[in-house]
Design a protein around this motif. Structure first.
Motif, PDB file in Angstrom:
ATOM      1  N   HIS A  33     -18.271  13.324 -66.128  1.00 46.09           N
ATOM      2  CA  HIS A  33     -17.146  14.265 -66.059  1.00 46.09           C
ATOM      3  C   HIS A  33     -16.256  13.885 -64.881  1.00 46.09           C
ATOM      4  O   HIS A  33     -16.704  13.201 -63.949  1.00 46.09           O
ATOM      5  N   PRO A  34     -14.991  14.316 -64.928  1.00 43.86           N
ATOM      6  CA  PRO A  34     -14.058  13.892 -63.878  1.00 43.86           C
ATOM      7  C   PRO A  34     -14.420  14.478 -62.516  1.00 43.86           C
ATOM      8  O   PRO A  34     -14.891  15.611 -62.442  1.00 43.86           O
ATOM      9  N   SER A  35     -14.214  13.717 -61.471  1.00 44.88           N
ATOM     10  CA  SER A  35     -14.420  14.222 -60.115  1.00 44.88           C
ATOM     11  C   SER A  35     -13.181  14.947 -59.628  1.00 44.88           C
ATOM     12  O   SER A  35     -13.249  15.808 -58.752  1.00 44.88           O
ATOM     13  N   VAL A  36     -12.037  14.568 -60.171  1.00 48.09           N
ATOM     14  CA  VAL A  36     -10.804  15.330 -59.967  1.00 48.09           C
ATOM     15  C   VAL A  36     -10.210  15.489 -61.360  1.00 48.09           C
ATOM     16  O   VAL A  36      -9.992  14.510 -62.064  1.00 48.09           O
ATOM     17  N   ASP A  37     -10.008  16.752 -61.766  1.00 48.99           N
ATOM     18  CA  ASP A  37      -9.700  17.036 -63.164  1.00 48.99           C
ATOM     19  C   ASP A  37      -8.308  17.649 -63.289  1.00 48.99           C
ATOM     20  O   ASP A  37      -8.092  18.794 -62.915  1.00 48.99           O
ATOM     21  N   LYS A  38      -7.366  16.880 -63.776  1.00 49.93           N
ATOM     22  CA  LYS A  38      -5.993  17.357 -64.014  1.00 49.93           C
ATOM     23  C   LYS A  38      -5.454  18.165 -62.841  1.00 49.93           C
ATOM     24  O   LYS A  38      -5.077  19.328 -62.979  1.00 49.93           O
ATOM     25  N   LEU A  39      -5.426  17.536 -61.709  1.00 52.05           N
ATOM     26  CA  LEU A  39      -4.933  18.223 -60.515  1.00 52.05           C
ATOM     27  C   LEU A  39      -3.414  18.327 -60.550  1.00 52.05           C
ATOM     28  O   LEU A  39      -2.706  17.325 -60.700  1.00 52.05           O
ATOM     29  N   ASN A  40      -2.917  19.553 -60.429  1.00 52.69           N
ATOM     30  CA  ASN A  40      -1.481  19.777 -60.311  1.00 52.69           C
ATOM     31  C   ASN A  40      -1.217  20.448 -58.979  1.00 52.69           C
ATOM     32  O   ASN A  40      -1.703  21.547 -58.733  1.00 52.69           O
ATOM     33  N   LEU A  41      -0.478  19.755 -58.132  1.00 52.30           N
ATOM     34  CA  LEU A  41      -0.258  20.283 -56.793  1.00 52.30           C
ATOM     35  C   LEU A  41       1.081  19.779 -56.309  1.00 52.30           C
ATOM     36  O   LEU A  41       1.343  18.578 -56.308  1.00 52.30           O
ATOM     37  N   ASP A  42       1.960  20.716 -55.933  1.00 51.53           N
ATOM     38  CA  ASP A  42       3.272  20.325 -55.407  1.00 51.53           C
ATOM     39  C   ASP A  42       3.317  20.667 -53.938  1.00 51.53           C
ATOM     40  O   ASP A  42       3.188  21.831 -53.559  1.00 51.53           O
ATOM     41  N   ILE A  43       3.482  19.652 -53.108  1.00 51.31           N
ATOM     42  CA  ILE A  43       3.465  19.851 -51.661  1.00 51.31           C
ATOM     43  C   ILE A  43       4.882  19.671 -51.151  1.00 51.31           C
ATOM     44  O   ILE A  43       5.524  18.652 -51.446  1.00 51.31           O
ATOM     45  N   GLY A  44       5.352  20.656 -50.413  1.00 47.72           N
ATOM     46  CA  GLY A  44       6.743  20.629 -49.955  1.00 47.72           C
ATOM     47  C   GLY A  44       6.967  19.644 -48.827  1.00 47.72           C
ATOM     48  O   GLY A  44       6.026  19.232 -48.134  1.00 47.72           O
ATOM     49  N   ASP A  45       8.205  19.288 -48.619  1.00 48.30           N
ATOM     50  CA  ASP A  45       8.578  18.404 -47.522  1.00 48.30           C
ATOM     51  C   ASP A  45       8.214  19.082 -46.203  1.00 48.30           C
ATOM     52  O   ASP A  45       8.617  20.213 -45.947  1.00 48.30           O
ATOM     53  N   GLY A  46       7.425  18.404 -45.395  1.00 46.27           N
ATOM     54  CA  GLY A  46       7.058  18.957 -44.094  1.00 46.27           C
ATOM     55  C   GLY A  46       5.932  19.973 -44.149  1.00 46.27           C
ATOM     56  O   GLY A  46       5.565  20.545 -43.130  1.00 46.27           O
ATOM     57  N   GLU A  47       5.386  20.171 -45.296  1.00 51.88           N
ATOM     58  CA  GLU A  47       4.350  21.194 -45.428  1.00 51.88           C
ATOM     59  C   GLU A  47       2.988  20.690 -44.932  1.00 51.88           C
ATOM     60  O   GLU A  47       2.676  19.510 -45.034  1.00 51.88           O
ATOM     61  N   PHE A  48       2.188  21.611 -44.403  1.00 55.14           N
ATOM     62  CA  PHE A  48       0.811  21.307 -44.020  1.00 55.14           C
ATOM     63  C   PHE A  48      -0.078  21.880 -45.117  1.00 55.14           C
ATOM     64  O   PHE A  48      -0.264  23.090 -45.207  1.00 55.14           O
ATOM     65  N   MET A  49      -0.573  20.986 -45.967  1.00 54.27           N
ATOM     66  CA  MET A  49      -1.389  21.431 -47.101  1.00 54.27           C
ATOM     67  C   MET A  49      -2.839  21.092 -46.820  1.00 54.27           C
ATOM     68  O   MET A  49      -3.163  19.954 -46.482  1.00 54.27           O
ATOM     69  N   VAL A  50      -3.695  22.091 -46.926  1.00 57.51           N
ATOM     70  CA  VAL A  50      -5.120  21.840 -46.710  1.00 57.51           C
ATOM     71  C   VAL A  50      -5.857  21.887 -48.043  1.00 57.51           C
ATOM     72  O   VAL A  50      -5.657  22.810 -48.833  1.00 57.51           O
ATOM     73  N   LEU A  51      -6.670  20.872 -48.296  1.00 53.99           N
ATOM     74  CA  LEU A  51      -7.575  20.901 -49.446  1.00 53.99           C
ATOM     75  C   LEU A  51      -8.940  21.329 -48.933  1.00 53.99           C
ATOM     76  O   LEU A  51      -9.483  20.705 -48.024  1.00 53.99           O
ATOM     77  N   VAL A  52      -9.475  22.398 -49.523  1.00 58.63           N
ATOM     78  CA  VAL A  52     -10.759  22.892 -49.036  1.00 58.63           C
ATOM     79  C   VAL A  52     -11.679  23.142 -50.222  1.00 58.63           C
ATOM     80  O   VAL A  52     -11.217  23.418 -51.328  1.00 58.63           O
TER      81      VAL A  52
END
Ligand SMILES: Nc1ncnc2c1ncn2[C@@H]1O[C@H](COP(=O)(O)OP(=O)(O)OP(=O)(O)O)[C@@H](O)[C@H]1O
Ligand SMILES: Nc1ncnc2c1ncn2[C@@H]1O[C@H](COP(=O)(O)OP(=O)(O)OP(=O)(O)O)[C@@H](O)[C@H]1O
Ligand SMILES: [Mg+2]
Ligand SMILES: [Mg+2]
Lengths: 370, 464
Positions: free
Chosen positions: A18-37
């Motif tokens: 099975h996929p380890s990352v499955d159809k990931l949809n994520l839009d990160i803005g310019d200059g944004e601090f995005m945390v994956l947890v």
């Protein structure tokens, strides 16, 4: 400066079923601090390596700015990956410790010096540039490590658990510093951690992953106040949200001898389910009078400044049952908190109660304003 | 009381001063050995005849590394051996101390900081680089993502004129069934940065021979790795008339020290094109064979050398048709064991037995050349001991008082650099002043301060 977009990005390791990352949809803005947890194995590092161009994307695509980078090699992506390890080299000056990767990349000397100088200024390390690192404090070492990433001035920073080997104190101060620096630099950052407190205190937004699936992406407060499902509800917050199962009746959900009022339309959304899960944050409880509130036998009381944490179980259990029964945690602001062994009522503001489906984990209650 | 987690507890470790931070342990308990740089406090202690490496490290990392190191030994990867973890340490005031990971000091290991120094031969450098590359490829073949490939995390042992590399630091490692190309690339990119930094550091400290250039060294390592990986795993296609290429591939892999356990061979319909790809290769081709025949556990090149000597013995004693195991036993009892035990006890810490035997064979070859006749191996051993061995340094522990430790600010920790004068603390606006962006109350560690988060978000900020 750049935005980052994952579009149905999928990674299946060779031989995996099975996929380890499955159809990931994520839009990160310019200059944004995005945390994956998310917990270990949820696909954080894999997502980061896909963005870095190290891990093959089996389906979907990845964009940086307006470029589709899905098939671009790492060196053409203008990103800097910050690793856990940040060895400081004892014979090199602090300046060289910050700039050596530029040297490897063939950046001319004067430009190198300028970039190191600028980073040192930003980090308060100007007077250290010609020093050897041996006398640096733990915090200063962390700043040199940050400087190493900053001098590369990429469009996107990628950080995979950069604080995981620091002791508690240094970890707390460094996470504040990284977040503050990121705001100042305004460089889009994707930061990976398994620690939800780190995620909540650092991120502009936080993406919660489990088993390769994105559960929710939101601001820290929205994650806290409006978790989309049971997993997010239980994962975010410490002490954790109380998740208590109860029997559905016409006007609410039974917990012990008390019926927690729940609007009919909410209950109606769980068509067939006879038992639903209530989610109540510890700090939303208040001590109630008479029969108002969930009855609790108090096991342990911990005083914390003006507040107290109560840990207990629903009333009416035998001593043996208590051992395995679910613990309920409440944070009470009271000058005279109840004693261990007491029986109390915990009152709830119906507005602050979440109801979750047991069948698919989704939240049934409306989004709250908080 | 501290808690010990160990598969083979050494009772002598229990009485060590666990209630003292490792950095403050009394010098008379410690051994100053040359070693790589490290972020954690690392010390070597001697208990009885054994030397252990102790590393003070956060609990989850100590346990993770302990388990991984044991897994690595189980799958036959050259690495240091984890002995245990000491947990629940408290100082006399009841303050908690970080756990300690205990590993056995790897005997006869040579940390890189002394190996690339002045006067090193290019040939030696190539062999060090090859050893490092073989280790990395072996780790990757086994599904091990190192996460912190560096010279500091590698130890070298002599191996019959070459070197064998061992892993010392598995803190960031992950073990999978197999690795994706992306995971290997990830390790390689870490390797590039770390190795470049380390070579530059040696250069800055005057510890790198002037003929060596950090960038070229790093590129060589990367290129050699890719070549080796291609040989170990690459697809080869050829015409049906060149079937001998199957055997050549296997021989090439054997020569590199690998056994082919599974070779995938496919042909097209007409049988005119053959496609081969090794699916399972195991390192240790020669050392496994030697171990099976003689019970000797050696490095790969040492094994190759001893096997050659065994073949030679067999030919000379005219036993080509005798059972291999029987001849091996004769060789062991008549040649190897007597030669190795002829080393006087006082000189046994200079070279490992197999390495000594290899050196004796070399010595015999040169002496025979010079004498124009075949010199007996026992005589060669005597001559080697009296003319060469006695003046070699002890390497079992590599307790070195010379170059490697000279001038260090702290003989127990090379990460502190040389004891050069850097007086006074410069001004740090973040620590001395109140300019720090992080100024203000610091949040508690394991508690999510949601009120602070709300307060911060309610205020208008630069973000959003
Ligand atoms: N080479 C591989 N082959 C098969 N499965 C793999 C491989 N590498 C990783 N995985 C699996 O993919 C999933 C995601 O792994 P990943 O390393 O991205 O997780 P993570 O969230 O970073 O975890 P951690 O917090 O432990 O670092 C896990 O289930 C892991 O076991
Ligand atoms: N068992 C051992 N035998 C010989 N040398 C050892 C052993 N364990 C550690 N060392 C030496 O001590 C050094 C530091 O150990 P180690 O790499 O485990 O520390 P570290 O703080 O985790 O390093 P890093 O900064 O890379 O994370 C190594 O470079 C190695 O030279
Ligand atoms: Mg990870
Ligand atoms: Mg190390």
């Amino acid at each position: 400066m750049a935005t980052v977009n994952f579009k149905d990005a999928t990674r299946v390791y060779p031989g995996a079923d099975h996929p380890s990352v499955d159809k990931l949809n994520l839009d990160i803005g310019d200059g944004e601090f995005m945390v994956l947890v998310g917990p270990s194995g949820c696909g954080k590092s894999t997502s980061l390596r896909m963005l870095a161009g190290l891990e093959e994307v089996n389906a979907g695509s990845i964009h940086i700015g307006d470029r589709d980078v899905t098939d671009l090699p790492p060196k053409d992506r203008d990103i800097a990956m910050v690793f856990q390890n940040y060895a400081l080299y004892p014979h090199m000056t602090v300046g060289d410790n910050m700039g050596f990767a530029l040297k490897m990349a063939g950046v001319p000397k004067t430009e190198r010096q300028q970039r190191v100088q600028d980073a040192a200024k930003l980090l308060g390390l100007e007077d250290f540039l010609n020093r050897k690192p041996k006398a640096l404090s733990g915090g200063q070492r962390q700043r040199v490590a940050m400087g190493r990433a900053i001098v590369r001035s990429p469009q996107v920073f990628l950080m995979d658990e950069p604080l995981s080997n620091l002791d508690a104190k240094l970890r707390v101060s460094t996470r504040t510093q990284i977040a503050a620096l990121q705001t100042r630099l305004g460089v889009t950052t994707v930061y990976v951690t398994h620690d939800q407190i780190e995620a909540m205190t650092m991120g502009d937004r936080v993406a919660v992953l489990k088993d390769g699936l994105l559960q929710q992406v939101d601001t820290p407060l929205n994650l806290y106040d409006n978790p989309r499902n049971l997993f997010v509800a239980g994962f975010i917050g410490s002490p954790a949200m109380n998740l208590i199962e109860g029997e559905v009746s016409e006007d609410g959900i039974h917990i012990g001898d008390y019926v927690v009022p729940v609007p009919r339309e909410t209950l109606g959304k769980a068509s067939e389910e006879k038992r639903l899960m209530l989610g109540i944050r510890p700090e939303t409880f208040e001590l109630g009078e008479g029969t108002d509130g969930i009855g609790i036998d108090v096991g342990v009381v911990e005083e914390l400044g003006a507040d107290a944490f109560l840990y207990g179980t629903v009333t009416g259990l035998s001593d043996e049952e208590k051992l395995t029964a679910q613990q309920i945690t409440a944070r009470i602001s009271s000058r005279t908190p109840p004693r261990r062994g007491a029986t109390v009522r915990l009152k709830i503001d119906p507005e602050q109660v979440h109801v979750f489906s047991q069948a698919d984990g989704r939240r049934l209650t409306e989004t709250t304003g908080r | 009381m501290p808690r010990f987690l160990s598969a083979q507890p050494d009772a002598r470790l229990i009485t060590l001063p666990w209630d003292t931070p490792l950095a403050d342990w009394p010098a008379e308990m410690l051994v100053a050995l040359p070693r790589g740089i490290s972020r954690h406090v690392v010390r070597f202690v001697r208990v009885g005849s054994e030397v252990y490496a102790l590393k003070e490290v956060l609990e989850h990392l100590a346990l993770h590394e302990y388990r991984l190191l044991r897994d690595l030994v189980r799958i036959d990867i050259p690495s240091v051996e984890a002995n245990g973890v000491v947990l629940s340490r408290f100082d006399p005031d009841g303050e908690p101390l970080d756990p300690v990971l205990i590993t056995k000091h790897l005997q006869f290991s040579l940390p890189y900081r002394s190996l690339f120094s002045r006067g090193v031969r290019q040939d030696t450098v190539n062999r060090l680089v090859d050893a490092m590359v073989v280790l990395l490829a072996r780790l990757h073949l086994s599904g091990f993502l190192w996460g912190d490939v560096s010279l500091s995390n590698t130890l070298f042992r002599r191996d019959a004129g070459s070197f064998a590399a061992y892993l010392v630091d598995a803190e960031t490692g992950e073990l999978h069934e197999s690795l994706s190309d992306g995971q290997r690339e990830h390790d390689l990119s870490i390797a590039r940065t770390n190795l470049f930094g380390e070579f530059c550091d040696l250069e800055a400290g005057g510890l790198l021979d002037q003929s060596l250039e950090p960038l070229i060294l790093v590129e060589t390592i990367e290129n050699r790795y890719r070549e080796l990986w291609g040989e170990l795993t690459g697809v080869e296609e050829f015409d049906g008339s060149e079937m001998h290429r199957i055997e050549s591939r296997v021989r090439r892999l054997n020569a590199l020290g690998f056994d082919v356990a599974e070779l995938d061979i496919t042909t097209d319909f007409a049988g005119s094109t053959i496609r081969i790809q090794p699916k399972v290769v195991d390192a240790g081709h020669h050392s496994r064979r030697l171990l099976r025949l003689t019970g000797l556990d050696t490095e790969e090149n040492q094994a190759r050398r001893l096997l050659n000597d065994l073949d030679y013995y067999r030919a000379r004693t005219d036993q080509q048709n005798a059972d291999e195991a029987v001849v091996a036993h004769q060789w062991l009892t008549q040649l190897f064991e007597p030669v190795v035990s002829s080393v006087p006890p006082g000189m046994r810490a200079k070279l490992e037995p197999a390495e000594f035997y290899h050196e004796v064979l070399e010595h015999r070859w040169y002496s025979s050349e010079r004498a124009g006749r075949e010199i007996d191996v026992h005589d060669a051993a005597q001559s080697y001991i009296s003319t060469v061995l006695h003046q070699l340094p002890d390497e079992a522990l590599a307790v070195s008082t010379e170059d490697t430790l000279a001038g260090l600010a702290n003989p127990f920790d090379p990460s502190m650099g040389f004891a050069d004068a850097d007086d006074g603390q410069p001004y740090d606006p973040w620590e001395d002043g109140d300019e720090a962006p992080a100024a203000g109350a610091e949040p508690a560690e394991d508690f999510l301060d949601i009120a602070a988060l709300r307060a911060r978000t309610d205020k208008p900020t630069l973000r959003s």
